[in-house]
Write a protein that holds these residues in place. Structure first.
Motif, PDB file in Angstrom:
ATOM      1  N   ASN A 126       5.123 -24.822  17.803  1.00 34.02           N
ATOM      2  CA  ASN A 126       4.760 -25.475  18.796  1.00 34.02           C
ATOM      3  C   ASN A 126       5.763 -26.446  19.328  1.00 34.02           C
ATOM      4  N   TYR A 176      -2.493 -39.654  16.912  1.00 29.42           N
ATOM      5  CA  TYR A 176      -2.759 -38.463  16.215  1.00 29.42           C
ATOM      6  C   TYR A 176      -4.240 -38.040  16.107  1.00 29.42           C
ATOM      7  N   PRO A 190      -2.801 -31.338  20.593  1.00 32.58           N
ATOM      8  CA  PRO A 190      -1.596 -32.335  20.589  1.00 32.58           C
ATOM      9  C   PRO A 190      -0.769 -32.101  21.748  1.00 32.58           C
ATOM     10  N   ASP A 234      -5.876 -37.159   7.592  1.00 33.79           N
ATOM     11  CA  ASP A 234      -4.568 -36.536   7.784  1.00 33.79           C
ATOM     12  C   ASP A 234      -3.729 -38.006   8.094  1.00 33.79           C
ATOM     13  N   HIS A 283      -0.640 -37.825   8.857  1.00 34.35           N
ATOM     14  CA  HIS A 283       0.381 -37.413   9.714  1.00 34.35           C
ATOM     15  C   HIS A 283       1.837 -38.217   9.858  1.00 34.35           C
ATOM     16  N   GLU A 292      -3.756 -36.423   3.591  1.00 34.79           N
ATOM     17  CA  GLU A 292      -2.691 -35.216   3.954  1.00 34.79           C
ATOM     18  C   GLU A 292      -1.296 -36.075   4.565  1.00 34.79           C
ATOM     19  N   GLU A 344       2.529 -28.706   5.938  1.00 35.19           N
ATOM     20  CA  GLU A 344       2.275 -28.080   7.194  1.00 35.19           C
ATOM     21  C   GLU A 344       3.697 -28.060   7.922  1.00 35.19           C
ATOM     22  N   ARG A 365       0.175 -27.179   1.913  1.00 35.98           N
ATOM     23  CA  ARG A 365      -0.273 -26.933   3.155  1.00 35.98           C
ATOM     24  C   ARG A 365       0.677 -25.710   3.766  1.00 35.98           C
ATOM     25  N   HIS A 404      -2.501 -24.988   6.613  1.00 38.71           N
ATOM     26  CA  HIS A 404      -2.436 -25.375   7.920  1.00 38.71           C
ATOM     27  C   HIS A 404      -3.345 -24.405   8.695  1.00 38.71           C
ATOM     28  N   ALA A 459      -4.170 -25.493  12.470  1.00 36.61           N
ATOM     29  CA  ALA A 459      -4.558 -26.243  13.613  1.00 36.61           C
ATOM     30  C   ALA A 459      -4.485 -25.063  14.995  1.00 36.61           C
ATOM     31  N   ASP A 502      -2.511 -24.670  17.083  1.00 41.62           N
ATOM     32  CA  ASP A 502      -1.151 -23.843  17.543  1.00 41.62           C
ATOM     33  C   ASP A 502      -0.667 -22.976  16.579  1.00 41.62           C
ATOM     34  N   LEU A 503      -1.466 -22.572  15.742  1.00 43.64           N
ATOM     35  CA  LEU A 503      -1.152 -21.358  14.771  1.00 43.64           C
ATOM     36  C   LEU A 503      -2.294 -20.284  15.407  1.00 43.64           C
ATOM     37  N   MET A 515      -9.243 -25.109  12.786  1.00 42.85           N
ATOM     38  CA  MET A 515      -9.519 -25.898  14.235  1.00 42.85           C
ATOM     39  C   MET A 515      -9.791 -24.537  15.179  1.00 42.85           C
ATOM     40  N   LEU A 573       4.996 -31.675  22.017  1.00 42.74           N
ATOM     41  CA  LEU A 573       4.196 -32.902  21.178  1.00 42.74           C
ATOM     42  C   LEU A 573       4.587 -34.205  21.521  1.00 42.74           C
ATOM     43  N   TRP A 591       5.330 -39.557  14.150  1.00 42.38           N
ATOM     44  CA  TRP A 591       4.345 -38.909  14.908  1.00 42.38           C
ATOM     45  C   TRP A 591       3.430 -38.364  14.143  1.00 42.38           C
TER      46      TRP A 591
END
Ligand SMILES: O=C(O)C(=O)C[C@H](O)[C@H](O)CO
Ligand SMILES: [Mg+2]
Length: 403
Positions: free
Chosen positions: A37, A159, A170, A210, A212, A236, A262, A283, A312, A314, A316-317, A341, A389, A403
């Motif tokens: 990402n 986030y 994101p 999370d 983050h 997380e 992740e 993760r 993980h 999200a 973007d995977l 997600m 991001l 972030w």
């Protein structure tokens, strides 16, 4: 079976994805996700300019040897770009091997260890009451596990809280947008969120959160302690993990289970965390951690220490990563949970897939391979769009933060 051709397909059906397609002289093809990402084109170039020329003519069945060749042969080891590129090759080759065998990929890994894959959804809202409503919506949709993220009073953007609630994305601008951060405000707010969720939801669902990477170890210890009454499944990415020892301090202060990894890209990123039993869930997932071949090794190491997996997942995977991860999840003995997600309908149309969701579980399906394909004609209608991001700055003085 010889590799005759390989190419990179970059598309943006709502967000950017990088996909590697490998072709063989037996007519079998396989695909792997290579999406990183905000840095997508660097992996595309790494594959096109440096990896693909080394693949042509090799035996597609020699997955381990090709993995070692790309890892050791580059001389420059590890790193997200290298490992995402290796992962894409590895995933595509496992796809081909499973198709050649006429079996779903999980059968090649050792078969099913469970009936399905428990997933968690990402519920988010602008404030506590909105987030509670979203958590209840996920529970109504059948989820057994729900991660809750909420806007924080006094902070503009944080986030995990998006414009829409079902599809969180994101990477929201063509140059990094800036968020503001206050640890004090976040630490005051988050225990209240979980207190309210437990009041309204009860105790029959797993809850996750999370952080983050935004806390220091001692702050994370405090949050973990404050969240203990609400019995989280995990907290997380409590603090950045370049220094693996940082987790020792958190562990000393709380029994809230810890998950991290992740952004890890090799077994070396988590070796100390696992061997010292500083975490409960790892993760790392297929695309950023060197593919199935490396992820298996991470999981095996983790199993010695009762650390379980929590890949993980999200947006973007890509669905290609999700498909491969689900086969891994169905097999891996020390499975914990899988993040899910949902992708947008545009993404799902570009990547037709065999996996299905029912009652809080995902099922990878039984078609040969990992069960995900790419519709290249449709993909071509969605050209790459630069997207980054966000970054975080401390609210009181603008210092760049995590972030
Ligand atoms: O899904 C998660 O757990 C995330 O932390 C999402 C990440 O911010 C996202 O994948 C970054 O690309
Ligand atoms: Mg995360």
């Amino acid at each position: 079976m010889k590799i005759t051709n390989a190419r990179v397909i970059v598309c943006s059906p709502g967000r950017n994805f990088v996909t590697l397609k490998i072709e063989t002289d037996e007519g079998l093809t396989g695909i792997g996700d290579a999406t990183l990402n905000g840095r997508e084109l660097s992996v595309a170039s790494y594959l096109t300019d440096h990896v693909i020329p080394c693949l042509i003519g090799r035996d597609a069945h020699q997955i381990e040897d090709i993995w070692q060749f790309l890892y050791k042969g580059a001389y420059w080891r590890r790193g997200p770009v290298t490992m995402s590129a290796i992962a894409a090759v590895d995933t595509a080759l496992w796809d081909i091997k499973a198709k050649a065998a006429g079996l779903p990929l999980y059968q090649l890994l050792g078969g099913k260890s469970r009936t399905g894959v428990m997933v968690y959804g990402h519920a988010n809202g602008s404030d506590i009451e909105h987030t509670v409503d979203e958590v209840l919506r996920y529970a109504d949709a059948g989820y057994k596990a729900i991660r809750a993220q909420s806007g924080v009073p006094g902070l503009d953007k944080v986030y995990g809280v998006g414009k829409g609630t079902l599809f969180y994305e994101p990477a929201d601008a063509d140059l990094p947008s800036e968020h503001d951060w206050s640890t004090e405000k976040y630490l005051r707010h988050t225990p209240k969120l979980f207190e309210r969720i437990r009041e309204k939801l009860g105790w029959d669902h797993h809850l996750l959160h999370d952080v983050h990477h935004r806390l220091t170890p001692i702050e994370a210890g405090r949050l973990g302690k404050d969240l203990e009454p609400y019995r989280l499944f995990w907290m997380e990415d409590a603090t950045p993990a370049e220094n693996q020892d940082a987790f020792r301090l958190i562990r000393q202060h709380t029994t809230t289970p810890l998950a991290v990894g992740e952004i890890f890209n090799s077994i070396w990123d988590c070796k100390g965390l696992i061997e010292n039993q500083l975490i409960d869930y790892i993760r790392a997932t297929v695309v950023h951690a060197g593919g199935i071949t490396q992820l298996r090794r991470i999981a095996d190491l983790a199993s010695l220490y009762q650390v379980r997996t929590g890949c993980h997942g999200a947006t973007d995977l890509s669905p290609v990563c999700m498909g491969a991860a689900l086969h891994f999840d169905l097999w891996v003995p020390n499975f914990g949970i899988q993040e899910y997600m949902r992708h947008t309908p545009e993404t799902d149309a570009v990547f037709p897939h065999a996996y299905t969701f029912q009652d809080g579980m995902l099922y990878p399906g039984d078609v040969p391979g990992h069960g995900v394909e790419i519709d290249e004609e449709l993909a071509a209608r969605y050209p790459y769009q630069r997207a980054y991001l966000p970054v975080n700055r401390l609210q009181h003085d603008g210092t760049l933060w995590n972030w």
